[in-house]
Design an enzyme around this catalytic site. Structure first.
Site, mmCIF file in Angstrom:
data_model
loop_
_atom_site.group_PDB
_atom_site.id
_atom_site.type_symbol
_atom_site.label_atom_id
_atom_site.label_comp_id
_atom_site.label_asym_id
_atom_site.label_seq_id
_atom_site.Cartn_x
_atom_site.Cartn_y
_atom_site.Cartn_z
ATOM 1 N N ARG A 1 4.741 4.743 11.126
ATOM 2 C CA ARG A 1 3.494 4.664 11.607
ATOM 3 C C ARG A 1 2.906 5.657 12.283
ATOM 4 N NH1 ARG A 1 0.612 1.054 8.963
ATOM 5 N NH2 ARG A 1 1.869 -0.691 9.289
ATOM 6 N N HIS B 1 -2.806 6.810 3.687
ATOM 7 C CA HIS B 1 -1.082 6.771 3.767
ATOM 8 C C HIS B 1 -0.822 7.945 3.029
ATOM 9 C CE1 HIS B 1 -1.355 2.978 5.294
ATOM 10 N NE2 HIS B 1 -0.366 1.960 4.606
ATOM 11 N N CYS C 1 0.929 -1.374 0.069
ATOM 12 C CA CYS C 1 0.080 -0.132 0.030
ATOM 13 C C CYS C 1 0.926 1.271 0.059
ATOM 14 C CB CYS C 1 -0.977 -0.042 1.137
ATOM 15 S SG CYS C 1 -0.420 -0.587 2.775
HETATM 16 N N1 LIG Z 1 -4.893 -3.275 5.226
HETATM 17 C C1 LIG Z 1 -4.085 -2.803 3.838
HETATM 18 O O1 LIG Z 1 -3.973 -1.490 3.998
HETATM 19 C C2 LIG Z 1 -3.557 -3.512 3.005
HETATM 20 C C3 LIG Z 1 -3.040 -2.980 1.803
HETATM 21 C C4 LIG Z 1 -2.273 -3.729 1.001
HETATM 22 C C5 LIG Z 1 -1.975 -5.053 1.411
HETATM 23 N N2 LIG Z 1 -2.616 -5.627 2.296
HETATM 24 C C6 LIG Z 1 -2.291 -6.968 2.714
HETATM 25 O O2 LIG Z 1 -3.617 -7.706 2.543
HETATM 26 C C7 LIG Z 1 -3.701 -8.835 3.462
HETATM 27 C C8 LIG Z 1 -5.028 -8.633 4.516
HETATM 28 O O3 LIG Z 1 -4.933 -7.643 4.958
HETATM 29 P P1 LIG Z 1 -5.854 -6.927 5.970
HETATM 30 O O4 LIG Z 1 -5.456 -5.593 6.272
HETATM 31 O O5 LIG Z 1 -7.387 -7.220 5.298
HETATM 32 O O6 LIG Z 1 -5.865 -7.865 7.213
HETATM 33 P P2 LIG Z 1 -7.005 -8.205 8.351
HETATM 34 O O7 LIG Z 1 -7.983 -7.089 8.616
HETATM 35 O O8 LIG Z 1 -6.224 -8.785 9.464
HETATM 36 O O9 LIG Z 1 -7.964 -9.239 7.529
HETATM 37 C C9 LIG Z 1 -7.286 -10.533 7.367
HETATM 38 C C10 LIG Z 1 -8.197 -11.661 6.840
HETATM 39 O O10 LIG Z 1 -7.710 -12.891 6.688
HETATM 40 C C11 LIG Z 1 -8.532 -13.795 7.269
HETATM 41 N N3 LIG Z 1 -7.826 -15.186 7.630
HETATM 42 C C12 LIG Z 1 -7.316 -15.271 8.813
HETATM 43 N N4 LIG Z 1 -6.592 -16.719 8.715
HETATM 44 C C13 LIG Z 1 -7.243 -17.208 7.712
HETATM 45 C C14 LIG Z 1 -7.142 -18.538 7.321
HETATM 46 N N5 LIG Z 1 -6.493 -19.464 7.869
HETATM 47 N N6 LIG Z 1 -7.943 -18.996 6.299
HETATM 48 C C15 LIG Z 1 -8.721 -18.033 5.530
HETATM 49 N N7 LIG Z 1 -8.798 -16.622 5.810
HETATM 50 C C16 LIG Z 1 -8.276 -16.241 6.940
HETATM 51 C C17 LIG Z 1 -9.265 -13.367 8.251
HETATM 52 O O11 LIG Z 1 -10.321 -13.983 8.549
HETATM 53 P P3 LIG Z 1 -11.247 -14.195 10.163
HETATM 54 O O12 LIG Z 1 -11.809 -12.637 10.299
HETATM 55 O O13 LIG Z 1 -12.019 -15.059 10.026
HETATM 56 O O14 LIG Z 1 -10.133 -13.894 11.090
HETATM 57 C C18 LIG Z 1 -9.664 -12.008 7.668
HETATM 58 O O15 LIG Z 1 -10.481 -11.995 6.659
HETATM 59 C C19 LIG Z 1 -2.428 -8.789 4.105
HETATM 60 O O16 LIG Z 1 -1.571 -9.628 3.340
HETATM 61 C C20 LIG Z 1 -1.961 -7.303 3.962
HETATM 62 O O17 LIG Z 1 -0.461 -7.202 4.349
HETATM 63 C C21 LIG Z 1 -3.313 -4.718 3.273
#
Ligand SMILES: NC(=O)c1ccc[n+]([C@@H]2O[C@H](COP(=O)([O-])OP(=O)(O)OC[C@H]3O[C@@H](n4cnc5c(N)ncnc54)[C@H](OP(=O)(O)O)[C@@H]3O)[C@@H](O)[C@H]2O)c1
Length: 323
Positions: A230, A237, A128
């Protein structure tokens, strides 16, 4: 655009939820939509286009899907993306697991959609912070060439997922609470660390910003220096960027290049803040300044990390693949 049978993995997280919002806003034509999350979410469902769709545990690869968007951690993507690919499903992955694999395109469609041509059923979505600065950097690189870049980021807590947002909110309500997600207190504070440090002193996010800028601009030797910070902001961002151009130029020539770049808004007057751009698709660039005629220039860039920094960029990729 073709009708797609889509799976969203990690649909309950911040990127997953934003993915569902953007799919609806842009009216992406879907023949089917399956939503997956961890076993903790079994029994929950999510609203989509007036329907309730159950969150399924990720315990098998869906039989009938054309594409999947993985909004999960590296560990989950590492285990499950190969299984989806083996089943012939084209995956767009938000994690960093495959971004530096030379066989996996890392794509911002306005910059390098040509790299999608040879995809092998897997495309990585960029980090991001890199996404926030890459559109203006690509515009300048195309116009006059880039020699050196210095990027200092100011990154919101939503970049670390749902747990980090909850940590900021609970510390704001109760500043004595010990950090669980971050290395230091985030409420009323900032710290120059996004992810663990490596032996060279770079933190994980700084390494990603350097590597991903080089890969997307196809400039493996480009000099990139960065400090990622952060800040206690919920969404959005920001980055202060200094560039040394390859040849002498001036503000007017750079403005023309920035105004022509799709996906971003260049503003001559004023500047935007994360609060003002949360929920918007574009990257906003302002405060362009530098030598009257020379090689050193600076600007301010801000964008929604959950939109162009994640969900909407991935859906742009999906649209390119299924157009
Ligand atoms: N946030 C950002 O701005 C951003 C930007 C670019 C890239 N990313 C990347 O995108 C990814 C997700 O980020 P996020 O911010 O959305 O994280 P998040 O809010 O913590 O969400 C994580 C997701 O993964 C699911 N999950 C966890 N363990 C799992 C499993 N064993 N099987 C299937 N699903 C599972 C969770 O489900 P539950 O709800 O059931 O736990 C939740 O839906 C990460 O790799 C992050 O680095 C994030």
């Amino acid at each position: 655009m073709k009708l797609i049978r889509l799976a969203v993995v990690g649909a309950s997280g911040l990127v997953g939820q934003t993915t569902l919002e953007v799919l609806q806003e842009w009216q992406i034509p879907l023949a089917a939509l399956r939503l997956f999350a961890s076993s903790n979410s079994v029994g929950r469902d999510m609203e989509f286009a007036g329907h309730r769709i159950p969150l399924e545990p990720l315990d098998q690869v869906p039989k009938e899907a054309d594409a999947a968007i993985f909004c999960t951690s590296r560990e989950v993507s590492k285990l499950w993306v190969p299984r989806f690919r083996d089943a012939g499903i084209t995956v767009i992955d938000h994690s960093s697991q495959y971004r530096q694999d030379p066989d996996v395109p890392l794509v911002i469609p306005e910059i390098n959609s040509h790299t999608l041509v040879n995809h092998k059923h897997l495309i990585s979505n960029p980090n991001c912070s890199a996404s926030i600065v890459l559109l203006p950097l690509a515009a300048i690189d195309r116009a006059v060439g880039l020699h050196r870049i210095i990027v200092d980021t100011y990154q919101s807590v939503s970049g670390s997922g749902l747990d980090a947002v909850a940590e900021l909110e609970s510390q704001l309500a109760n500043p004595g609470l010990q950090p669980q997600v971050y290395p230091k207190q985030i409420a009323h504070n900032v710290f120059p660390q996004v992810g663990p440090f490596d032996s060279s002193g770079l933190c994980d996010e700084e390494r990603k910003v350097v590597d991903e800028i080089r890969k997307i601009l196809e400039r493996p030797q480009l000099l990139v220096y960065t400090t990622t910070v952060r800040v206690p902001v919920r969404v959005g961002h920001s980055a202060a960027v200094t560039v040394e151009t390859a040849r002498a130029t001036n503000r007017q020539e750079l403005e023309i290049a920035l105004l022509k770049m799709p996906g971003m808004v260049y503003e001559r007057e004023g500047y935007r803040t994360p609060r003002e751009i949360a929920g918007k698709q574009e990257i906003f660039v302002s405060r362009l300044r530098g030598e009257e005629e020379g090689t050193w220039f600076q600007f301010w860039a801000v964008g929604d990390n959950l939109r162009k920094g994640a969900a909407s960029n991935a859906i742009q990729i999906l649209m390119e693949l299924f157009k």
